[in-house]
Motif scaffolding. Structure first.
Motif, PDB file in Angstrom:
ATOM      1  N   LEU A  30       0.916  -1.130  -0.054  1.00 29.52           N
ATOM      2  CA  LEU A  30      -0.076   0.055   0.042  1.00 29.52           C
ATOM      3  C   LEU A  30       0.975   1.192  -0.083  1.00 29.52           C
ATOM      4  O   LEU A  30       0.697   2.188  -0.666  1.00 29.52           O
ATOM      5  N   ASN A  31       1.955   1.273   0.752  1.00 29.43           N
ATOM      6  CA  ASN A  31       2.966   2.462   0.734  1.00 29.43           C
ATOM      7  C   ASN A  31       3.727   2.672  -0.490  1.00 29.43           C
ATOM      8  O   ASN A  31       4.212   3.703  -0.503  1.00 29.43           O
ATOM      9  N   LEU A  32       3.759   1.602  -1.232  1.00 28.97           N
ATOM     10  CA  LEU A  32       4.467   1.738  -2.617  1.00 28.97           C
ATOM     11  C   LEU A  32       3.375   2.475  -3.578  1.00 28.97           C
ATOM     12  O   LEU A  32       3.864   2.499  -4.839  1.00 28.97           O
ATOM     13  N   LEU A  33       2.165   2.603  -3.330  1.00 26.81           N
ATOM     14  CA  LEU A  33       1.337   3.114  -4.491  1.00 26.81           C
ATOM     15  C   LEU A  33       2.163   4.489  -4.756  1.00 26.81           C
ATOM     16  O   LEU A  33       2.234   5.264  -3.750  1.00 26.81           O
ATOM     17  N   PRO A  34       1.894   4.817  -6.089  1.00 30.50           N
ATOM     18  CA  PRO A  34       2.479   6.333  -6.379  1.00 30.50           C
ATOM     19  C   PRO A  34       1.625   7.267  -6.108  1.00 30.50           C
ATOM     20  O   PRO A  34       0.827   8.077  -7.030  1.00 30.50           O
ATOM     21  N   VAL A  35       1.255   7.507  -4.868  1.00 30.89           N
ATOM     22  CA  VAL A  35       0.333   8.527  -4.232  1.00 30.89           C
ATOM     23  C   VAL A  35       0.992   9.252  -3.389  1.00 30.89           C
ATOM     24  O   VAL A  35       1.454   8.979  -2.551  1.00 30.89           O
ATOM     25  N   PRO A  36       1.095  10.642  -3.663  1.00 27.75           N
ATOM     26  CA  PRO A  36       1.650  11.434  -2.782  1.00 27.75           C
ATOM     27  C   PRO A  36       1.104  11.354  -1.361  1.00 27.75           C
ATOM     28  O   PRO A  36       0.092  11.325  -1.219  1.00 27.75           O
ATOM     29  N   LEU A  37       1.968  11.644  -0.311  1.00 23.46           N
ATOM     30  CA  LEU A  37       1.598  11.448   1.033  1.00 23.46           C
ATOM     31  C   LEU A  37       2.413   9.809   1.331  1.00 23.46           C
ATOM     32  O   LEU A  37       2.824   9.759   2.343  1.00 23.46           O
ATOM     33  N   LEU A  38       2.231   8.968   0.486  1.00 23.50           N
ATOM     34  CA  LEU A  38       2.694   7.699   0.480  1.00 23.50           C
ATOM     35  C   LEU A  38       4.115   7.440   0.140  1.00 23.50           C
ATOM     36  O   LEU A  38       4.507   8.327  -0.695  1.00 23.50           O
ATOM     37  N   LEU A  89       8.590   8.597  -4.151  1.00 21.43           N
ATOM     38  CA  LEU A  89       9.564   7.883  -4.993  1.00 21.43           C
ATOM     39  C   LEU A  89       9.117   8.594  -6.493  1.00 21.43           C
ATOM     40  O   LEU A  89      10.037   8.697  -7.207  1.00 21.43           O
ATOM     41  N   LEU A  90       7.931   8.645  -6.680  1.00 18.84           N
ATOM     42  CA  LEU A  90       7.392   9.290  -8.026  1.00 18.84           C
ATOM     43  C   LEU A  90       7.814  10.858  -8.292  1.00 18.84           C
ATOM     44  O   LEU A  90       8.467  11.224  -9.226  1.00 18.84           O
ATOM     45  N   TYR A  91       8.041  11.527  -7.127  1.00 18.94           N
ATOM     46  CA  TYR A  91       8.543  13.015  -7.152  1.00 18.94           C
ATOM     47  C   TYR A  91       9.903  12.788  -7.468  1.00 18.94           C
ATOM     48  O   TYR A  91      10.401  13.797  -7.820  1.00 18.94           O
ATOM     49  N   PHE A  92      10.567  12.096  -6.914  1.00 23.32           N
ATOM     50  CA  PHE A  92      11.962  11.855  -6.823  1.00 23.32           C
ATOM     51  C   PHE A  92      12.364  11.452  -8.340  1.00 23.32           C
ATOM     52  O   PHE A  92      13.425  11.834  -9.137  1.00 23.32           O
ATOM     53  N   ALA A  93      11.597  10.605  -9.032  1.00 20.48           N
ATOM     54  CA  ALA A  93      11.857  10.201 -10.350  1.00 20.48           C
ATOM     55  C   ALA A  93      11.521  11.286 -11.210  1.00 20.48           C
ATOM     56  O   ALA A  93      12.498  11.669 -12.166  1.00 20.48           O
ATOM     57  N   ALA A  94      10.695  12.006 -11.208  1.00 21.29           N
ATOM     58  CA  ALA A  94      10.304  13.429 -11.790  1.00 21.29           C
ATOM     59  C   ALA A  94      11.400  14.245 -11.646  1.00 21.29           C
ATOM     60  O   ALA A  94      11.898  14.907 -12.542  1.00 21.29           O
ATOM     61  N   GLU A  95      11.914  14.480 -10.406  1.00 21.31           N
ATOM     62  CA  GLU A  95      13.071  15.381 -10.355  1.00 21.31           C
ATOM     63  C   GLU A  95      14.366  15.225 -10.979  1.00 21.31           C
ATOM     64  O   GLU A  95      15.160  15.649 -11.619  1.00 21.31           O
ATOM     65  N   ALA A  96      14.498  13.585 -10.971  1.00 25.87           N
ATOM     66  CA  ALA A  96      15.732  12.964 -11.651  1.00 25.87           C
ATOM     67  C   ALA A  96      15.438  13.342 -13.241  1.00 25.87           C
ATOM     68  O   ALA A  96      16.604  13.647 -14.048  1.00 25.87           O
ATOM     69  N   LEU A  97      14.405  13.029 -13.736  1.00 30.34           N
ATOM     70  CA  LEU A  97      14.209  13.136 -15.249  1.00 30.34           C
ATOM     71  C   LEU A  97      14.231  15.059 -15.445  1.00 30.34           C
ATOM     72  O   LEU A  97      14.574  15.211 -16.729  1.00 30.34           O
TER      73      LEU A  97
END
Length: 382
Positions: free
Chosen positions: A317-325, A330-338
């Motif tokens: 559940l915590n790995l769902l790509p939903v902000p706050l989780l 991790l999704l934010y970090f991927a966007a930052e890296a790109l």
């Protein structure tokens, strides 16, 4: 006195097992964040087990405040420079820090370090499950029921496919089957999916094709839609055996068990996202408390097994790509890296609000399901 006795029984029977199971899972999850974060050079301001008013605390020599809070429904690790336990950055506070102090904040770390710290929580949950399952299989072994067909439901999918009483299932889609439970797991996860069965009938090999019927049934965790084939075993004592494992073999078996729970939970979450699964299957704290109490009546190992299953579920559940989780971070970090730079504060704030709404919605639906089910149970008893 009867009221006090009822309250005490409720605490001992349901609340204590619930707090034990959930606290173990949450503590290990947050410990994952804590240990990796500290190893990455991030200062930790607080480690909280539970939310709300503080019951007890101590401060370690690195300045981390370890706190036990009143509501045992979660926990958090607050890194230096965070505005809250959800790792939202307090930009004003960070900007006011000296360069040396800022270097110890979560926001100042490289993307790989931040990602490792965030991912450590769910990974710790999976490691906990692996450790529990390994201990169970090594100490207790595993009960194995021969995959023999003892009963056929008239008109069921198995009967229509040509199964006979006494058939011994040896493989499904080429995968070797060693127990009735193993066969059940494949069938229940394959509703409306055509399977090829290899069976032995009076010593001779026979190939059959059957499609389990997708049907809703009641389980310990509420209603669940699973595949039904229409066969059962008598469970006669002579059909049971005990399989014991060496420690390495127990670890391998634990890996299989962990992957099974991951795949079943992931399949449900995926089905829920596309509308194939019902949200009525979601359970909240009330249901977890009820199940914990019922399982605890059977002993320590069933309760610790429940903790392993819950640990995997919380990790996924915590790995769902939903902000706050964690998955949202991790999704934010991927966007930052790109992009080569972080998302704007406004975008992150809107994402955070969406995440809050999503998690709150899940909790509302799960709690509604719990209350509705308990109400129906009360009405039926009445």
């Amino acid at each position: 006195m009867p009221l006090l006795e009822s309250i005490w029984t409720l605490i001992v029977t349901y609340l204590a097992p619930f707090v034990f199971v959930l606290s173990l899972v949450v503590f290990v999850h947050e410990l994952g964040h804590f240990l990796v974060g500290r190893a990455c050079g991030i200062k930790v301001d607080a480690f909280s087990l539970g939310f709300g008013p503080e019951i007890a605390h101590f401060t370690d020599r690195w300045g981390t405040r370890w706190r036990l809070a009143l509501l045992p429904l979660g926990g958090y690790v607050k890194f230096h420079g965070d505005a809250n336990g959800a790792s939202a950055t307090d930009h004003e506070a960070v900007a006011a820090m000296s360069a040396q102090e800022r270097a110890g904040t979560f926001a100042a770390q490289s993307i790989p370090r931040r990602a490792a710290t965030v991912a450590a929580g769910p990974i710790a949950n999976f490691i906990l499950a692996l450790a529990i399952f390994t201990g169970m299989f090594y100490v207790q072994g595993r009960d194995v029921l021969i995959p023999r067909v003892d009963t056929l439901i008239e008109g069921g999918r198995a009967a229509l496919a040509g199964f006979h009483k006494g058939d011994l299932v040896t493989a499904i889609d080429g995968r070797k089957i060693e127990s009735f439970g193993e066969m059940q797991r494949i069938v229940t996860a394959s509703g409306d999916v055509t399977l090829k069965f290899s069976v032995l009938r009076d010593g001779a090999p026979v190939e059959l094709t059957a499609t389990p019927e997708r049907r809703e049934i009641k389980t310990a965790f509420g209603p669940e839609r699973i595949g039904i084939l229409g066969i059962s075993s008598s469970g006669a004592s002579e059909n049971w055996s005990k399989k014991y494992f060496s420690l390495p073999a127990a670890a391998v078996e634990a890996g299989h068990e962990t992957w099974y729970v991951i795949s079943r939970t992931g399949s449900y979450l995926g089905g829920l996202a596309v509308g194939r699964e019902s949200p009525q299957q979601l359970s909240g704290p009330l249901r977890i408390a009820e199940v914990s109490g019922e399982v605890a009546k059977s002993g320590f190992w069933p309760l610790i097994n429940l903790a392993a299953i819950l640990s995997i579920s919380i990790g996924l559940l915590n790995l769902l790509p939903v902000p706050l989780l964690d998955g949202g971070h991790l999704l934010y970090f991927a966007a930052e890296a790109l992009r080569g730079r972080a998302l704007t504060e406004q975008v992150q704030e809107w994402g955070f609000r969406f995440g809050m709404a999503f998690v709150a919605g899940l909790m509302i639906v799960a709690t509604y399901n719990d209350v509705a089910r308990l109400t129906m149970q009360w009405l039926n008893l009445g």
